[in-house]
Design a protein around this motif. Structure first.
Motif, PDB file in Angstrom:
ATOM      1  N   TRP A 386       0.814  -1.203   0.000  1.00  9.21           N
ATOM      2  CA  TRP A 386       0.000   0.000   0.000  1.00  9.21           C
ATOM      3  C   TRP A 386       0.856   1.265   0.000  1.00  9.21           C
ATOM      4  O   TRP A 386       0.478   2.276  -0.628  1.00  9.21           O
ATOM      5  CB  TRP A 386      -0.949   0.027   1.192  1.00  9.21           C
ATOM      6  CG  TRP A 386      -1.699   1.332   1.259  1.00  9.21           C
ATOM      7  CD1 TRP A 386      -1.504   2.365   2.125  1.00  9.21           C
ATOM      8  CD2 TRP A 386      -2.753   1.766   0.380  1.00  9.21           C
ATOM      9  NE1 TRP A 386      -2.367   3.397   1.858  1.00  9.21           N
ATOM     10  CE2 TRP A 386      -3.151   3.055   0.790  1.00  9.21           C
ATOM     11  CE3 TRP A 386      -3.402   1.166  -0.702  1.00  9.21           C
ATOM     12  CZ2 TRP A 386      -4.148   3.772   0.149  1.00  9.21           C
ATOM     13  CZ3 TRP A 386      -4.405   1.879  -1.346  1.00  9.21           C
ATOM     14  CH2 TRP A 386      -4.776   3.164  -0.929  1.00  9.21           C
ATOM     15  N   ASN A 390      -0.067   3.949  -2.696  1.00 10.61           N
ATOM     16  CA  ASN A 390      -0.568   5.239  -2.256  1.00 10.61           C
ATOM     17  C   ASN A 390       0.329   6.373  -2.761  1.00 10.61           C
ATOM     18  O   ASN A 390      -0.163   7.359  -3.335  1.00 10.61           O
ATOM     19  CB  ASN A 390      -0.641   5.262  -0.726  1.00 10.61           C
ATOM     20  CG  ASN A 390      -1.296   6.523  -0.192  1.00 10.61           C
ATOM     21  OD1 ASN A 390      -2.203   7.070  -0.798  1.00 10.61           O
ATOM     22  ND2 ASN A 390      -0.830   6.984   0.957  1.00 10.61           N
ATOM     23  N   PHE A 394      -2.296   6.449  -6.018  1.00  7.52           N
ATOM     24  CA  PHE A 394      -3.526   6.916  -5.372  1.00  7.52           C
ATOM     25  C   PHE A 394      -3.496   8.419  -5.138  1.00  7.52           C
ATOM     26  O   PHE A 394      -4.543   9.084  -5.181  1.00  7.52           O
ATOM     27  CB  PHE A 394      -3.727   6.181  -4.043  1.00  7.52           C
ATOM     28  CG  PHE A 394      -5.085   6.382  -3.427  1.00  7.52           C
ATOM     29  CD1 PHE A 394      -6.241   6.144  -4.159  1.00  7.52           C
ATOM     30  CD2 PHE A 394      -5.219   6.812  -2.111  1.00  7.52           C
ATOM     31  CE1 PHE A 394      -7.494   6.321  -3.598  1.00  7.52           C
ATOM     32  CE2 PHE A 394      -6.473   6.992  -1.541  1.00  7.52           C
ATOM     33  CZ  PHE A 394      -7.611   6.750  -2.285  1.00  7.52           C
ATOM     34  N   LYS A 395      -2.319   8.970  -4.957  1.00  6.40           N
ATOM     35  CA  LYS A 395      -2.197  10.400  -4.670  1.00  6.40           C
ATOM     36  C   LYS A 395      -2.711  11.277  -5.802  1.00  6.40           C
ATOM     37  O   LYS A 395      -3.075  12.439  -5.580  1.00  6.40           O
ATOM     38  CB  LYS A 395      -0.736  10.746  -4.381  1.00  6.40           C
ATOM     39  CG  LYS A 395       0.189  10.598  -5.588  1.00  6.40           C
ATOM     40  CD  LYS A 395       1.621  10.962  -5.254  1.00  6.40           C
ATOM     41  CE  LYS A 395       2.538  10.840  -6.477  1.00  6.40           C
ATOM     42  NZ  LYS A 395       3.950  11.140  -6.118  1.00  6.40           N
ATOM     43  N   ASP A 399      -9.380   6.400  -9.106  1.00  3.22           N
ATOM     44  CA  ASP A 399     -10.700   6.072  -8.568  1.00  3.22           C
ATOM     45  C   ASP A 399     -10.861   4.619  -8.155  1.00  3.22           C
ATOM     46  O   ASP A 399     -11.669   4.311  -7.278  1.00  3.22           O
ATOM     47  CB  ASP A 399     -11.763   6.395  -9.622  1.00  3.22           C
ATOM     48  CG  ASP A 399     -11.743   7.859 -10.015  1.00  3.22           C
ATOM     49  OD1 ASP A 399     -12.023   8.699  -9.147  1.00  3.22           O
ATOM     50  OD2 ASP A 399     -11.432   8.160 -11.188  1.00  3.22           O
ATOM     51  N   TRP A 401      -9.147   0.249  -8.517  1.00  2.00           N
ATOM     52  CA  TRP A 401      -8.000  -0.630  -8.766  1.00  2.00           C
ATOM     53  C   TRP A 401      -8.427  -1.834  -9.585  1.00  2.00           C
ATOM     54  O   TRP A 401      -9.446  -2.462  -9.300  1.00  2.00           O
ATOM     55  CB  TRP A 401      -7.396  -1.114  -7.439  1.00  2.00           C
ATOM     56  CG  TRP A 401      -7.132   0.011  -6.496  1.00  2.00           C
ATOM     57  CD1 TRP A 401      -7.761   0.256  -5.309  1.00  2.00           C
ATOM     58  CD2 TRP A 401      -6.185   1.068  -6.671  1.00  2.00           C
ATOM     59  NE1 TRP A 401      -7.263   1.381  -4.725  1.00  2.00           N
ATOM     60  CE2 TRP A 401      -6.286   1.911  -5.535  1.00  2.00           C
ATOM     61  CE3 TRP A 401      -5.251   1.390  -7.657  1.00  2.00           C
ATOM     62  CZ2 TRP A 401      -5.500   3.043  -5.363  1.00  2.00           C
ATOM     63  CZ3 TRP A 401      -4.466   2.516  -7.504  1.00  2.00           C
ATOM     64  CH2 TRP A 401      -4.594   3.327  -6.371  1.00  2.00           C
ATOM     65  N   GLN A 446      -6.933   1.396   2.101  1.00  2.00           N
ATOM     66  CA  GLN A 446      -7.617   2.564   1.547  1.00  2.00           C
ATOM     67  C   GLN A 446      -8.697   3.066   2.498  1.00  2.00           C
ATOM     68  O   GLN A 446      -8.867   4.278   2.668  1.00  2.00           O
ATOM     69  CB  GLN A 446      -8.219   2.262   0.174  1.00  2.00           C
ATOM     70  CG  GLN A 446      -8.840   3.510  -0.462  1.00  2.00           C
ATOM     71  CD  GLN A 446      -9.327   3.282  -1.877  1.00  2.00           C
ATOM     72  OE1 GLN A 446      -8.750   2.505  -2.632  1.00  2.00           O
ATOM     73  NE2 GLN A 446     -10.409   3.967  -2.253  1.00  2.00           N
ATOM     74  N   VAL A 455     -14.072   2.232  -1.836  1.00  2.00           N
ATOM     75  CA  VAL A 455     -13.129   1.321  -2.462  1.00  2.00           C
ATOM     76  C   VAL A 455     -13.856   0.522  -3.537  1.00  2.00           C
ATOM     77  O   VAL A 455     -14.927  -0.039  -3.294  1.00  2.00           O
ATOM     78  CB  VAL A 455     -12.510   0.357  -1.430  1.00  2.00           C
ATOM     79  CG1 VAL A 455     -11.478  -0.538  -2.103  1.00  2.00           C
ATOM     80  CG2 VAL A 455     -11.882   1.131  -0.273  1.00  2.00           C
TER      81      VAL A 455
END
Length: 819
Positions: A386, A390, A394-395, A399, A401, A446, A455
């Motif tokens: 993660w 992240n 994700f940053k 939206d 995975w 998340q 998620v």
């Protein structure tokens, strides 16, 4: 634990009493039996009145290992009675009766009226490992006796084409195309889940029904009696976890392919859909946005064709679309995650995809990729996974995975590979739970990071319990063929019957190579043989929990199949638009799934168990409680048989039959017909024509290329939404309520903020609706609940199949409509 000698007649004991049998001890939630001859010990534990755990073990004490799938603990105040005779111990709760044979240690289960449900057959088998990686463990087997004509369902998602799972031997191990779960449920209303994660051989024949696990400490299974399929699924979710709500947009249309090669291409596809006015909510970026294979799954945009990922996401979001991106359970040797995981011995030493560091096909063994799978069973490894996900992706505001290869891919398999040590023992011991751990790690992290975005995980493999992790499982890289299309229906239904309601498949099939003029030249969308298959697959995909077009070696966007006004294009667009029209129905069904343990794809046996015609039906199903879906699964306009010798030979025109070729000589305008069976016990309405039909009949439904047979059950209330380009473009301030008379019925319209977890705190509304057949009145009940920005008032257009229609203004207060 005390054991008391039996000194008199059978004694009836309440849950607060003590057992007084020669070999029987009372425990907090049941009883323990020491089988004579020191063969094994057996414990029966009530987790709820309808869920019973059975554990048999050869050791002196019961082994305690934290379950990976089960989240339920036994109810403390559960009430049950124990009646002991010379031969048996009989336990009775408010839902089920369990009889334990004191001499043999075998169990049988019955309902409260004494109707037999399931019986063990013989003693368990414990074969100890005297040496090797699993020394100290056992190969464990237990057999059961089923009724001769009893239908059972489940085992995960298999590609056998079977609906009932009787009369077969099947080795269950996770793979690209098959997801394995040691669970089945019966048409008699009970379910059986083994809490074991090793590969297992399931056998059902005249001699019995058994699970033979390669590694275990004991027999450890849960019997649940729900009374019907929905009840079993409710028990299974109580045992292994409930289903969170997905964002509304995830139920829209998704476009994908293997693969978009630049961020300009990704953004361009979304822009093209907006230009054409074809609805779209999701776009997916497949692999190699990281660059070459030595950087496999770097969780970073190191490919120079993705120079500005923030701009890519901003552009996609600016067109009111969402994006998912491919992430894997393995890493290339040049990546940062690989180096950190390797330094802590958290990578597995077996061969996985991709085999070569070069991109050509076939893989070049002179340049091995060095890619390795990470140990998802390790909490530390999941933290590391993660961290890079992240920080690297994700940053930017990603939206969703696309967790590929969560099986995981295992190339050139050797039995010795399963000796690989994991955080929880050998890989053999926990093999089938890998997707559960891998997906769960991302979900949990998340959720801990933010509650602003629900998620959503699209993944290739599943195991019971995965429904609690926001996962929608797809059926793997299935080939493009009519045979594979037919197999997807029972695959999705059996998976759903395991308690995991979110399932989908690659619309059109993943490998379309045999429909290209030559291998991998991308011409399949112009080939009538593929066009017909794709349209029928699109119709089926419209009625699955995720509608997603994806595949390799040919593009799958709607504009590849022609243009507006052309038959194939229009047939595809028609289904996409129908999907969006049904979003209020689909999203409300999603609430029923999360809040009331319902199921999207419902095998007909779920709603019509008294009709034996549907017990083994593998080509029709209910979508929610209203729609009967009868997809066209046979070629009607083109030859069905297309042979593929190997990936280099490509599509051979000679193998396509003599009715036409890829130049377009097939006449898609002709009317055809497809068989339909309507279950007995209710009245049905043709969705397209409103024709009223009686159940219990089979007939030929006239079809055209753009028509899938659909029927609505009498008593249904189906809300239809506005014409939109994306799911949240317009508020649901004007909804059409289609009411289908013939029986009493009800429906609950559900709404919330569509993409956060505030609904868990009560931020949502429900509008209950009931149809009374006798008075022909639709009652729209008072709105329950509230959330910021909710509609205070709206119009409902109430419509019946006979053309009656009334428009009413609804302000949240109860009102009645007479039709």
């Amino acid at each position: 634990m005390k054991t008391f000698r039996f000194v008199g007649l059978a004694l009836l004991l309440c849950s607060s009493g003590l057992s007084v049998a020669q070999e029987v001890s009372r425990t907090a939630h049941g009883v323990k039996l020491e089988v004579p001859g020191e063969k094994f010990s057996c414990e029966v534990q009530f987790y709820t009145p309808s869920i019973v755990r059975v554990v048999k073990y050869p050791q002196a004490t019961m082994p305690e290992e934290k379950s990976l799938a089960v989240v339920l603990s036994p109810t403390e105040d559960i009430k049950f009675k124990v009646n002991e005779t010379d031969d048996a111990v009989i336990l009775k709760s408010a839902a089920v009766t369990v009889t334990l044979d004191k001499q043999e240690g075998t169990l049988s289960f019955a309902d409260l009226q004494g109707n037999a449900l399931l019986t063990e057959q013989g003693e368990p088998s414990f074969k100890p490992y005297q040496e090797g990686a699993d020394k100290g463990y056992y190969r464990v087997c237990q057999a059961f006796r089923l009724d001769k004509d009893e239908a059972i369902y489940g085992l995960g998602q298999l590609q056998t084409g079977k609906m009932s799972q009787r009369n077969q031997q099947k080795y269950l191990i996770q793979s690209n195309l098959e997801d394995s779960s040691p669970f089945f449920q019966s048409v008699k209303g009970y379910g059986l889940y083994w809490d074991n994660y090793s590969p297992v051989t399931f056998t059902d024949n005249a001699d019995g029904t058994s699970f033979d696990f390669e590694v275990g400490t004991c027999v450890d299974y849960y019997f649940m009696y729900g009374g019907n399929a929905d009840g079993v699924i409710a028990d299974m979710r109580e045992l292994t976890g409930q289903v969170p709500m997905f964002p509304l947009w995830t139920y829209g249309f998704w476009q994908s392919k293997e693969r978009y090669k630049s961020q300009d291409e990704v953004v361009g596809v979304v822009g093209k859909y907006r230009e054409l006015g074809v609805p779209l909510d999701g776009i997916i970026q497949d692999w190699q946005y990281w660059g070459h294979n030595y950087l496999w799954n770097a969780m970073d945009f190191t490919n120079p064709l993705f120079p500005d990922p923030q701009k890519m996401l901003d552009d996609v979001h600016g067109m009111n679309a969402h994006m998912a991106i491919s992430i894997w359970s393995s890493f290339g040797p040049a990546t940062k995650p690989y180096r950190e995981l390797a330094s802590k011995d958290l990578l597995y030493d077996f061969k996985t995809w991709p085999a070569s560091g070069t991109e050509g096909w076939p893989p070049d063994p002179e340049y091995p990729s060095g890619v390795k799978v990470y140990d998802a069973y390790s909490p530390e490894a999941r933290d590391i996974y993660w961290k890079y996900l992240n920080d690297g992706i994700f940053k930017y505001g990603m939206d969703a995975w696309w967790m590929d290869s969560t099986d995981p891919d295992h190339l050139d398999f050797k039995p010795g590979d399963l000796d690989q040590k994991t955080y929880l023992g050998t890989f053999r011991k926990v093999r089938n739970a890998y997707p559960l751990m891998c997906v769960g790690g991302v979900y949990d992290h998340q959720r801990a990071t933010t509650s602003d975005k629900r998620v959503f995980i699209l993944t290739r493999s599943g195991f019971v319990g995965q429904q609690r992790y926001g996962a929608n499982v797809w059926s793997g890289d299935v080939g493009s063929s009519w045979e594979n299309l037919r197999k997807q229906v029972p695959a999705g239904l059996n998976f759903s019957l395991c308690g995991m309601p979110h399932w989908n498949n690659d619309i059109g099939g993943f490998f379309a190579g045999q429909y290209n003029k030559s291998w991998n030249d991308g011409t399949a969308p112009k080939n009538p043989l593929y066009q017909e298959l794709f349209v029928r697959w699109m119709q089926f995909g419209t009625f699955t929990p995720m509608m997603r077009s994806h595949g390799a070696d040919t593009p799958r966007e709607i504009y590849q199949f022609g243009k507006k006004g052309e038959l194939v294009y229009d047939a595809i667009e028609k289904m996409i638009r129908l999907r969006y029209t049904l979003l209020p129905y689909i999203y409300s069904t999603s609430w029923e799934v999360s809040h009331r343990q319902s199921t999207f794809m419902r095998a007909l046996v779920m709603d019509f168990p008294a009709d034996k015609q549907v017990w083994d039906m593998n080509d029709e199903y209910m979508f929610g409680k209203a729609f009967l879906v009868a997809p066209v699964l046979e070629a009607q306009y083109t030859p069905e048989t297309v042979l593929k010798v190997d990936e280099q030979s490509g599509w051979n025109r000679d193998n396509a039959g003599k009715a036409g070729d890829e130049t377009g000589t097939f006449d898609f305008t002709q009317k055809k017909s497809a068989p339909v069976y309507l279950p007995e016990g209710t009245v049905w309405y043709d969705f397209w024509t409103n024709e009223k039909l009686d159940g219990g009949q089979k007939f030929a439904r006239e079809t055209t290329l753009d028509l899938i047979p659909l029927y609505i059950k009498a008593g249904s209330i189906v809300p239809l939404g506005p014409d939109v380009q994306y799911a949240t473009e317009k508020p649901w301030d004007v909804l059409t309520l289609c009411v289908y008379p013939g029986a009493d019925g009800d429906f609950t319209l559900y709404e919330d903020e569509f993409d956060n977890y505030n609904y868990e705190k009560g931020a949502y509304t429900e509008i209950p609706m009931t149809w009374d057949e006798a008075s022909r009145r639709l009652t729209i009940g008072a709105r329950k609940g509230s959330y910021p920005g909710m509609l205070e008032s709206r119009k409902f257009i109430v419509r019946t199949p006979d053309g009656k229609e009334k428009t009413v203004n609804y302000t949240g207060k109860k009102l009645t409509v007479k039709l």
